[in-house]
Design a protein around this motif. Structure first.
Motif, short mmCIF file in Angstrom:
data_model
loop_
_atom_site.label_atom_id
_atom_site.label_comp_id
_atom_site.label_asym_id
_atom_site.label_seq_id
_atom_site.Cartn_x
_atom_site.Cartn_y
_atom_site.Cartn_z
N SER A 70 -5.17 6.15 -7.56
CA SER A 70 -5.84 5.11 -8.34
C SER A 70 -5.81 5.43 -9.83
CB SER A 70 -7.29 4.93 -7.87
OG SER A 70 -8.03 6.12 -8.04
N THR B 21 0.81 -1.21 0.00
CA THR B 21 0.00 0.00 0.00
C THR B 21 0.85 1.27 0.00
OG1 THR B 21 -0.19 0.10 2.43
CG2 THR B 21 -1.83 -1.21 1.24
N THR C 292 -1.66 2.57 -2.65
CA THR C 292 -2.67 3.45 -2.03
C THR C 292 -2.16 4.87 -1.94
OG1 THR C 292 -3.52 1.61 -0.72
CG2 THR C 292 -4.09 3.83 0.02
#
Length: 238
Positions: free
Chosen positions: A200, A114, A118
């Motif tokens: 994203s 992540t 992320t």
């Protein structure tokens, strides 16, 4: 008058140079740096996570300080930029703590990923802040200075320095105006476009910031040309 124009042109050159210097990393390719290996043991993953998050927190804090110190970033863009940068600082601390608390290699590896998916500190958060700041600096400082200088030079060639006017100098003035207008057009909506990019979006398309980089670099080229035109005219009428 000449002193005022000289100050405007020199100031514009300085602003463009500052933008180029501070934004250079943001103009680099959007291809992400290869992800470091996590390591095979839980302790190795946790140690690597600490290194990766600490480095990003340091880079984010440096960026935050620069944004806070900059006087030519719009209030709305500043708020958005700082929200992202501070949010990523919190995120890095949270991820590092979660990985430190993981008790299995599988969980630590999942959390470790992540850091790079992320949160896109190097690929999105910092570059987009620099690109947005560059747009704000050019539209709030460099372009107004060039527009003011062009107007004063045009007035000089139409008035007290009319005897020095030549077709070549008039062409330089016309080009100066055209280059400034081109930069203005290129920068239209650039800050908003840059700040709208999310991790994203970058995960789906690593070139998502490329159009913004192109617009900013194009505008910088236009402003350099406009400043050069102005200096040519100024030198002829001194």
């Amino acid at each position: 008058m000449n002193r005022t124009v000289t100050t405007s042109l020199i100031g514009t050159a300085a602003v463009v140079a500052l933008i180029a210097g501070t934004c250079a990393p943001a103009f680099a390719s959007g291809t992400p740096t290869p992800r470091p290996t996590t390591g095979n043991s839980l302790a190795a993953i946790q140690a690597n996570a600490k290194v990766q998050t600490t480095a990003r927190i340091g880079a984010l804090n440096t960026a935050i300080a620069k944004v806070n110190a900059a006087a030519d970033i719009s209030s709305s863009d500043r708020a958005t930029i700082l929200g992202t940068l501070n949010g990523d600082v919190t995120g890095m601390n949270t991820v590092e703590a979660r990985i430190a608390a993981d008790t299995t290699v599988a969980a630590a590896r999942t959390d470790y990923k992540t850091i790079f998916t992320t949160y896109r500190v190097y690929a999105v958060a910092i570059p987009q802040s620099r690109l947005a700041a560059a747009e704000d600096r050019m539209t709030s400082t460099a372009i107004p200075r060039l527009t003011d200088a062009q107007g004063k030079l045009a007035a000089a060639l139409a008035g007290p320095d009319a005897s020095k006017s030549t077709p070549a100098l008039q062409a330089d003035l016309t080009d100066m105006s055209a280059q400034t207008a081109a930069a203005t057009a290129a920068l239209n909506g650039v800050a908003a476009e840059a700040l709208a990019v999310t991790p994203s979006a970058f995960n789906s398309n690593h070139s998502v910031l490329a159009p913004v980089r192109f617009a900013v670099t194009s505008a910088m080229t236009d402003l350099r040309k406009a400043a050069a035109d102005g200096k040519t005219v100024l030198a002829a009428i001194k």
